[in-house]
Scaffold this active site. Structure first.
Site, PDB file in Angstrom:
ATOM      1  N   TYR A 118    -163.969  59.603  53.001  1.00 32.10           N
ATOM      2  CA  TYR A 118    -164.974  60.603  52.600  1.00 32.10           C
ATOM      3  C   TYR A 118    -166.334  60.317  53.234  1.00 32.10           C
ATOM      4  CZ  TYR A 118    -168.115  63.382  49.765  1.00 32.10           C
ATOM      5  OH  TYR A 118    -169.069  64.284  49.353  1.00 32.10           O
ATOM      6  N   TRP A 120    -170.216  62.320  55.096  1.00 32.03           N
ATOM      7  CA  TRP A 120    -170.856  63.435  55.793  1.00 32.03           C
ATOM      8  C   TRP A 120    -170.839  63.312  57.307  1.00 32.03           C
ATOM      9  CZ3 TRP A 120    -174.663  67.559  54.663  1.00 32.03           C
ATOM     10  CH2 TRP A 120    -174.438  68.138  53.421  1.00 32.03           C
TER      11      TRP A 120
HETATM   12  N1  MGD Z   1    -175.783  57.470  42.386  1.00 34.79           N
HETATM   13  C1  MGD Z   1    -175.443  58.507  43.133  1.00 34.79           C
HETATM   14  N2  MGD Z   1    -174.520  58.357  44.108  1.00 34.79           N
HETATM   15  C2  MGD Z   1    -174.175  59.402  44.877  1.00 34.79           C
HETATM   16  C3  MGD Z   1    -174.754  60.674  44.667  1.00 34.79           C
HETATM   17  C4  MGD Z   1    -175.710  60.821  43.629  1.00 34.79           C
HETATM   18  O1  MGD Z   1    -176.243  61.916  43.388  1.00 34.79           O
HETATM   19  N3  MGD Z   1    -176.039  59.708  42.903  1.00 34.79           N
HETATM   20  N4  MGD Z   1    -174.394  61.717  45.472  1.00 34.79           N
HETATM   21  C5  MGD Z   1    -173.078  61.676  46.057  1.00 34.79           C
HETATM   22  C6  MGD Z   1    -172.915  62.718  47.057  1.00 34.79           C
HETATM   23  S1  MGD Z   1    -173.262  64.321  46.530  1.00 34.79           S
HETATM   24  C7  MGD Z   1    -172.482  62.480  48.315  1.00 34.79           C
HETATM   25  S2  MGD Z   1    -172.116  63.825  49.332  1.00 34.79           S
HETATM   26  C8  MGD Z   1    -172.222  61.119  48.808  1.00 34.79           C
HETATM   27  C9  MGD Z   1    -172.604  60.932  50.283  1.00 34.79           C
HETATM   28  O2  MGD Z   1    -172.010  59.791  50.781  1.00 34.79           O
HETATM   29  P1  MGD Z   1    -171.672  59.609  52.344  1.00 34.79           P
HETATM   30  O3  MGD Z   1    -171.348  60.915  52.975  1.00 34.79           O
HETATM   31  O4  MGD Z   1    -170.686  58.513  52.466  1.00 34.79           O
HETATM   32  O5  MGD Z   1    -173.091  59.120  52.872  1.00 34.79           O
HETATM   33  P2  MGD Z   1    -173.699  59.100  54.337  1.00 34.79           P
HETATM   34  O6  MGD Z   1    -174.864  58.178  54.268  1.00 34.79           O
HETATM   35  O7  MGD Z   1    -173.971  60.478  54.811  1.00 34.79           O
HETATM   36  O8  MGD Z   1    -172.556  58.403  55.189  1.00 34.79           O
HETATM   37  C10 MGD Z   1    -172.125  58.862  56.420  1.00 34.79           C
HETATM   38  C11 MGD Z   1    -171.822  57.660  57.322  1.00 34.79           C
HETATM   39  O9  MGD Z   1    -171.186  58.136  58.497  1.00 34.79           O
HETATM   40  C12 MGD Z   1    -171.749  57.493  59.640  1.00 34.79           C
HETATM   41  N5  MGD Z   1    -171.579  58.434  60.772  1.00 34.79           N
HETATM   42  C13 MGD Z   1    -172.350  59.474  61.118  1.00 34.79           C
HETATM   43  N6  MGD Z   1    -171.846  60.123  62.162  1.00 34.79           N
HETATM   44  C14 MGD Z   1    -170.711  59.489  62.513  1.00 34.79           C
HETATM   45  C15 MGD Z   1    -169.748  59.692  63.541  1.00 34.79           C
HETATM   46  O10 MGD Z   1    -169.826  60.610  64.349  1.00 34.79           O
HETATM   47  N7  MGD Z   1    -168.692  58.829  63.571  1.00 34.79           N
HETATM   48  C16 MGD Z   1    -168.572  57.797  62.696  1.00 34.79           C
HETATM   49  N8  MGD Z   1    -167.503  57.017  62.809  1.00 34.79           N
HETATM   50  N9  MGD Z   1    -169.485  57.573  61.724  1.00 34.79           N
HETATM   51  C17 MGD Z   1    -170.539  58.404  61.632  1.00 34.79           C
HETATM   52  C18 MGD Z   1    -173.183  57.244  59.262  1.00 34.79           C
HETATM   53  O11 MGD Z   1    -173.738  56.193  60.033  1.00 34.79           O
HETATM   54  C19 MGD Z   1    -173.074  56.919  57.766  1.00 34.79           C
HETATM   55  O12 MGD Z   1    -172.922  55.551  57.542  1.00 34.79           O
HETATM   56  O13 MGD Z   1    -172.943  60.181  47.986  1.00 34.79           O
HETATM   57  C20 MGD Z   1    -172.626  60.317  46.597  1.00 34.79           C
HETATM   58  N10 MGD Z   1    -173.235  59.230  45.861  1.00 34.79           N
HETATM   59  N1  MGD Z   2    -183.033  65.290  51.660  1.00 41.87           N
HETATM   60  C1  MGD Z   2    -181.752  65.322  51.253  1.00 41.87           C
HETATM   61  N2  MGD Z   2    -181.194  66.501  50.889  1.00 41.87           N
HETATM   62  C2  MGD Z   2    -179.902  66.537  50.453  1.00 41.87           C
HETATM   63  C3  MGD Z   2    -179.096  65.383  50.428  1.00 41.87           C
HETATM   64  C4  MGD Z   2    -179.713  64.142  50.814  1.00 41.87           C
HETATM   65  O1  MGD Z   2    -179.086  63.075  50.782  1.00 41.87           O
HETATM   66  N3  MGD Z   2    -181.027  64.155  51.220  1.00 41.87           N
HETATM   67  N4  MGD Z   2    -177.782  65.453  50.024  1.00 41.87           N
HETATM   68  C5  MGD Z   2    -177.133  66.755  50.055  1.00 41.87           C
HETATM   69  C6  MGD Z   2    -175.914  66.728  49.251  1.00 41.87           C
HETATM   70  S1  MGD Z   2    -174.560  65.930  49.875  1.00 41.87           S
HETATM   71  C7  MGD Z   2    -175.791  67.344  48.056  1.00 41.87           C
HETATM   72  S2  MGD Z   2    -174.320  67.284  47.219  1.00 41.87           S
HETATM   73  C8  MGD Z   2    -176.915  68.079  47.476  1.00 41.87           C
HETATM   74  C9  MGD Z   2    -177.050  67.741  45.990  1.00 41.87           C
HETATM   75  O2  MGD Z   2    -177.830  68.649  45.352  1.00 41.87           O
HETATM   76  P1  MGD Z   2    -178.162  68.407  43.808  1.00 41.87           P
HETATM   77  O3  MGD Z   2    -177.023  67.778  43.130  1.00 41.87           O
HETATM   78  O4  MGD Z   2    -178.616  69.702  43.263  1.00 41.87           O
HETATM   79  O5  MGD Z   2    -179.396  67.397  43.963  1.00 41.87           O
HETATM   80  P2  MGD Z   2    -180.020  66.184  43.136  1.00 41.87           P
HETATM   81  O6  MGD Z   2    -181.224  65.794  43.931  1.00 41.87           O
HETATM   82  O7  MGD Z   2    -179.025  65.136  42.841  1.00 41.87           O
HETATM   83  O8  MGD Z   2    -180.454  66.802  41.756  1.00 41.87           O
HETATM   84  C10 MGD Z   2    -181.254  67.958  41.648  1.00 41.87           C
HETATM   85  C11 MGD Z   2    -182.114  67.866  40.429  1.00 41.87           C
HETATM   86  O9  MGD Z   2    -181.331  67.870  39.241  1.00 41.87           O
HETATM   87  C12 MGD Z   2    -182.050  67.185  38.239  1.00 41.87           C
HETATM   88  N5  MGD Z   2    -181.135  66.687  37.217  1.00 41.87           N
HETATM   89  C13 MGD Z   2    -180.389  65.567  37.252  1.00 41.87           C
HETATM   90  N6  MGD Z   2    -179.670  65.453  36.100  1.00 41.87           N
HETATM   91  C14 MGD Z   2    -179.999  66.514  35.340  1.00 41.87           C
HETATM   92  C15 MGD Z   2    -179.613  66.958  34.035  1.00 41.87           C
HETATM   93  O10 MGD Z   2    -178.788  66.359  33.352  1.00 41.87           O
HETATM   94  N7  MGD Z   2    -180.150  68.131  33.615  1.00 41.87           N
HETATM   95  C16 MGD Z   2    -181.045  68.846  34.338  1.00 41.87           C
HETATM   96  N8  MGD Z   2    -181.507  69.990  33.837  1.00 41.87           N
HETATM   97  N9  MGD Z   2    -181.446  68.429  35.547  1.00 41.87           N
HETATM   98  C17 MGD Z   2    -180.924  67.291  36.043  1.00 41.87           C
HETATM   99  C18 MGD Z   2    -182.748  66.055  38.957  1.00 41.87           C
HETATM  100  O11 MGD Z   2    -183.970  65.779  38.310  1.00 41.87           O
HETATM  101  C19 MGD Z   2    -182.937  66.588  40.362  1.00 41.87           C
HETATM  102  O12 MGD Z   2    -184.283  66.890  40.628  1.00 41.87           O
HETATM  103  O13 MGD Z   2    -178.139  67.763  48.131  1.00 41.87           O
HETATM  104  C20 MGD Z   2    -178.052  67.855  49.553  1.00 41.87           C
HETATM  105  N10 MGD Z   2    -179.385  67.732  50.093  1.00 41.87           N
HETATM  106 MO    MO Z   3    -172.971  65.768  48.330  1.00 45.59          MO
END
Ligand code: MGD
Ligand code: MGD
Ligand code: MO
Length: 805
Positions: A118, A120
């Site tokens: 998994y 991005w």
């Molecule tokens: N506590 C907490 N944890 C969370 C979340 C949260 O809200 N709170 N959010 C979750 C969510 S929504 C998400 S989507 C995940 C994201 O988690 P990930 O998608 O695992 O995070 P990234 O840092 O985007 O990791 C992508 C990796 O791919 C590598 N990469 C980039 N391009 C390439 C390529 O072309 N080839 C190869 N081989 N590698 C490459 C980058 O260097 C990087 O290390 O995290 C989750 N974790």
């Molecule tokens: N710059 C940047 N942008 C991103 C990403 C990133 O890594 N960096 N990741 C991308 C990815 S993979 C994803 S999945 C999306 C995620 O998008 P979201 O899941 O919508 O983003 P978050 O920043 O985790 O949370 C949004 C807001 O929800 C609020 N929140 C948290 N818990 C609660 C709750 O229980 N109740 C209420 N009412 N509010 C709450 C937090 O205060 C936060 O400000 O963002 C994407 N955009």
């Molecule tokens: Mo995500």
């Protein structure tokens, strides 16, 4: 201008998930990236892609963990995450990987290989690491895959039963102009964070959220933000902030439903023609099912919001054209299905779904895509082949799978068995960024025989692998930029030579496939350039056959660099066709209608996810007894200066740090009570783990809540290392940098979805009383090839990769 002159004058582009960039002086020491001219609100994240600090952490050569080599030789090993790497030549590395894949397949079968991988990865339609690894492992006979995502674990499983798939919903959100024109009340759960809308899967050519919100504010839209954090919406004007207790939004929505029922404000006509099961939900809301009416007073005690305000909000929603938006974060929580289900139920009762500017959204602000005015087309696709292995896991159950082979888990009403994994193969993700409870993952990670990773940088996950193969970056390869509802497509051109010996994932897999005897199946005789042409030509034919869109021939497109897609100028309104004629345009749910009660889910018989939206207490929250020990609710939101852990090592991301630590935001009163000031080094902890961070007291966060964004590279203290006082910490893991997943729980949202629950987490924060241990997140130890001094001499200089950086 001649064709040659035009070609020379055409800008060269590259793209990332956070933007489209023009590249000046490609393939030279003066190379520079500038945002695409058509982007009114570009982000700086991508400008650092080729920064020396970023490049310094590149994986330059294949590397193998010494402890793994030892075990291979029959000597005692070392735990993953604790020892050094030895650089080896590509040939040797590919042979090792091929041998290990074959050994595991013949001894244990393809079911022993986890290729869920998994993450991005990077933008671009061909060099998409996940597609590449899946195609490769399918060609090898299959692998254990994952379903759903960390983003939307609960919602992806749930929403198709209720209304439509998340992909369908997300791609067809009402556009910003329609919101500005028609919406009167915009109620948002979790804001509309412009920081998050810097990003869209595959990239974006124009950032629309800030201008979109500004236009709505100018049109006089009233904004209410239900969130523990005030500043996750910025319209440039007034926003009413309702600082709710985290994870209690379902209770608020149920009370809104209660008021609509008792005031007879629900749209019975819409409920009769477009929905099923309202009666069952109504009985629950009125207290006929469990003896507890879900009144505003009941919700006030749970949410911490005034009952009178809740009641008035229901009246206001009914009296106005109202859009209710919900951040994805709300479903990344224990019982995360419930707020989404309650949202759909309340929106259905208001009867505005499918009307311009009304209904629900899931969600504006989670990415830049939602609200785009541009047409929905489809992009080029790279065939991943077919997987002969049936076994799978919901993505966030990875530690469970590794720790409990042979045990069962439930998913969407069926029972499945965890396979026994011997080999983990990862490309394009960072599990030691994304998974919850990293102490538990570290333990689970010791189980497989072999872990292979393709990485660009020495990330925490690379440092937990046995074989690390250096992957090239977007800047180092040709690709095609296409993303859903973007106005342009672009030729992403190679603009620098690969750093060190990095190679693209495709050619790594092509060489492995050749060694493993399925080279031709994998490559179909094509190199990366030939694949780009094939993907483009096939796509061009499909668009011509199914739409009125004619793309230029590949050579013209490649020469132009950018191509504008034709638009229809039609407004987009989510679910408008269904609203206009639910019989002719039914939903893909069991009934063809919105399911406020789902008989299918009810028949699964799950106590933690019955057939309608209901309030279930999270396993830990501000209302649970655990607050006596851990009185603060931790929100770990998306980081504003990077994408997850990507480019955490860039100056843009590190610019936010205080004394090298990630900032943790807490309410000013909570800070004062603990003797904490701006910049105080604090330890945040619970029974699962602890981490250091730098305190930022703020009035913009609800008392009892702390916010530590994700992405600071996991930097666990090694008990034996020179971490000084760090070694005295008694939690299962101690992260020195500020990574919230040292604290979060690896508990599923429910037995229905098994989604991740990062936002359900209680902690305590205290001043760090000891000397600050050094941050070693950006340090790695790699020794040059033992037997090839000539090769070592040719490796690039700079901070040497034979030492700790
Ligand atoms: N506590 C907490 N944890 C969370 C979340 C949260 O809200 N709170 N959010 C979750 C969510 S929504 C998400 S989507 C995940 C994201 O988690 P990930 O998608 O695992 O995070 P990234 O840092 O985007 O990791 C992508 C990796 O791919 C590598 N990469 C980039 N391009 C390439 C390529 O072309 N080839 C190869 N081989 N590698 C490459 C980058 O260097 C990087 O290390 O995290 C989750 N974790
Ligand atoms: N710059 C940047 N942008 C991103 C990403 C990133 O890594 N960096 N990741 C991308 C990815 S993979 C994803 S999945 C999306 C995620 O998008 P979201 O899941 O919508 O983003 P978050 O920043 O985790 O949370 C949004 C807001 O929800 C609020 N929140 C948290 N818990 C609660 C709750 O229980 N109740 C209420 N009412 N509010 C709450 C937090 O205060 C936060 O400000 O963002 C994407 N955009
Ligand atoms: Mo995500």
């Amino acid at each position: 201008m001649s064709d040659t002159e035009r070609a020379a004058a055409a800008p060269v582009y590259t793209a990332s998930h956070w933007g489209l960039y023009a590249v000046q002086n490609p393939n030279s020491a003066d190379m520079q990236l500038t945002p695409y001219a058509g982007d009114a609100d570009p982000t700086a994240i991508g400008l650092y892609l080729n920064h020396p600090d970023v490049e310094a952490l590149r994986v330059r050569k294949p590397a193998v963990r010494k402890g793994w080599l030892a075990v291979r030789k029959g000597e005692p090993g070392t735990p993953r995450g604790s020892d050094e790497y030895l650089e080896i030549e590509w040939d040797e590395a590919l042979n090792l990987v091929a041998e290990e894949l074959q050994r595991v397949r013949s001894a244990h079968g393809n079911e022993a290989i986890y290729g869920g991988s998994y993450g991005w990865a990077s933008a671009g339609r061909f060099h998409h690491a996940q597609s590449q690894i899946h195609r490769f492992l399918n060609g090898f006979g299959g692998y254990v895959r994952h379903v759903d995502s960390y983003s939307l674990g609960a919602a992806r499983a749930l929403m198709p039963y209720l209304v439509a798939s998340m992909d369908e919903l997300v791609a067809s959100h009402t556009d910003w102009d329609t919101l500005a024109e028609h919406t009167q009340l915009f109620l948002s759960f979790g804001g509309v964070p412009a920081k998050n809308a810097q990003i869209a899967v595959g990239g974006t050519a124009e950032h629309r959220v800030r201008p979109g919100l500004a236009k709505m504010r100018q049109a006089g839209v009233r904004f209410i933000n239900i969130s523990p954090v005030r500043d996750d919406i910025d319209t440039g004007g007034e926003v009413e902030w309702w600082p709710i207790r985290p994870n209690t939004d379902t209770a608020l929505l149920l009370a809104l439903a209660h008021t609509l029922c008792v005031r007879n404000l629900h749209d019975t006509a819409f409920l009769n023609t477009h929905c099923v099961g309202f009666e069952v939900f109504e009985q629950y809301v009125l207290g006929q099912t469990d003896g507890q009416p879900k009144t505003p007073a009941w919700a006030a005690a749970i949410t911490g919001l005034p009952a009178a305000d809740i009641e008035q909000l229901a009246l206001d929603l009914a009296a106005n054209r109202s859009m209710i938006n919900m951040a994805w974060a709300l479903q990344r929580a224990h019982h995360g299905e419930q707020p989404f289900w309650a949202l759909i139920s309340v929106a259905a009762m208001l009867g505005q779904i499918g009307l311009p500017g009304g209904g629900f959204a899931v969600c504006y602000g989670a990415a830049n895509l939602m609200g785009s005015p541009h047409r929905r087309l489809f992009g080029p696709t790279f065939d991943q082949g077919r997987n002969a292995v049936k076994a799978f896991i919901p993505v966030a159950r990875i530690a469970d799978m590794l720790l409990k082979p042979g045990e069962s888990f439930t998913y969407q009403g069926a029972t499945h068995t965890y396979p026994d994994i011997r080999l983990v193969y990862w490309a394009g993700g960072n599990p030691f960024h994304h998974h919850q409870d990293l102490a538990r993952l570290t333990q689970a990670w010791q189980k497989p025989d072999t872990i292979i990773v393709h990485e660009q940088y020495w990330t925490p996950s690379a440092k937990m692998a046995d074989i690390v193969l250096p992957a090239s970056t977007t800047l180092e390869r040709d690709d095609i930029f296409y993303a859903t509802r973007e106005p342009v497509i672009a030729a992403m051109k190679q603009v620098q030579a690969p750093v060190g010996e990095a190679r693209d994932d495709y050619s790594i897999f092509a060489d492995l496939a050749a060694r493993l005897g399925f080279g031709d199946t994998f490559t179909e005789g094509l190199d990366a350039t030939a694949w780009l042409t094939r993907l483009y030509d096939t796509w061009r034919d499909q668009l011509a056959a199914r739409t009125d869109v004619t793309l230029p021939p590949f050579d013209t497109f490649w020469q132009q660099g950018i191509h504008t897609l034709p638009q229809t100028g039609e407004r987009v309104v989510l679910l408008d066709a269904f609203r206009q004629d639910p019989v002719a345009n039914p939903l893909r749910t069991a009934s063809g209608r919105i399911e406020i009660f789902s008989k299918t889910i009810a028949d699964f018989g799950l106590a933690d996810c019955p057939g309608y939206a209901c309030w279930r207490e999270p396993h830990e929250w501000l209302g649970s007894p655990l607050v006596n020990q851990y009185p603060l609710h931790l929100i770990s939101d998306q980081p504003k200066n990077k994408l997850h852990s990507q480019l955490d090592h860039s100056p843009h991301s590190r610019g936010d740090r205080i004394n090298e630590r990630e900032p943790i935001y807490l309410n000013a009163e909570d800070a004062q009570a603990r003797g904490i000031e701006h910049g105080t080094l604090v330890r945040t902890f619970n029974a699962r783990g602890s981490c250091l961070a730098a305190a930022v007291p703020s009035p913009d966060i609800r008392p009892g809540v702390v916010r530590l964004s994700t992405g600071a590279w996991f930097d666990p203290a090694r008990i034996h290392a020179d971490d000084g006082d760090a070694a005295n910490v008694d939690t299962p893991v101690f992260d020195k940098h500020g990574n919230p997943n040292a604290l979060t729980a690896d508990v599923p949202a429910s037995s229905f979805s098994q989604g991740c629950t990062a936002q359900t987490c209680l902690v305590e924060v205290e001043r760090w009383q000891h000397a600050a241990p050094p941050v070693t997140a950006y340090t790695f130890t790699v020794a040059p090839p033992a037997v090839a001094p000539a090769a070592a001499a040719t490796t690039p200089s700079g901070p040497s990769h034979t030492t700790t950086r």
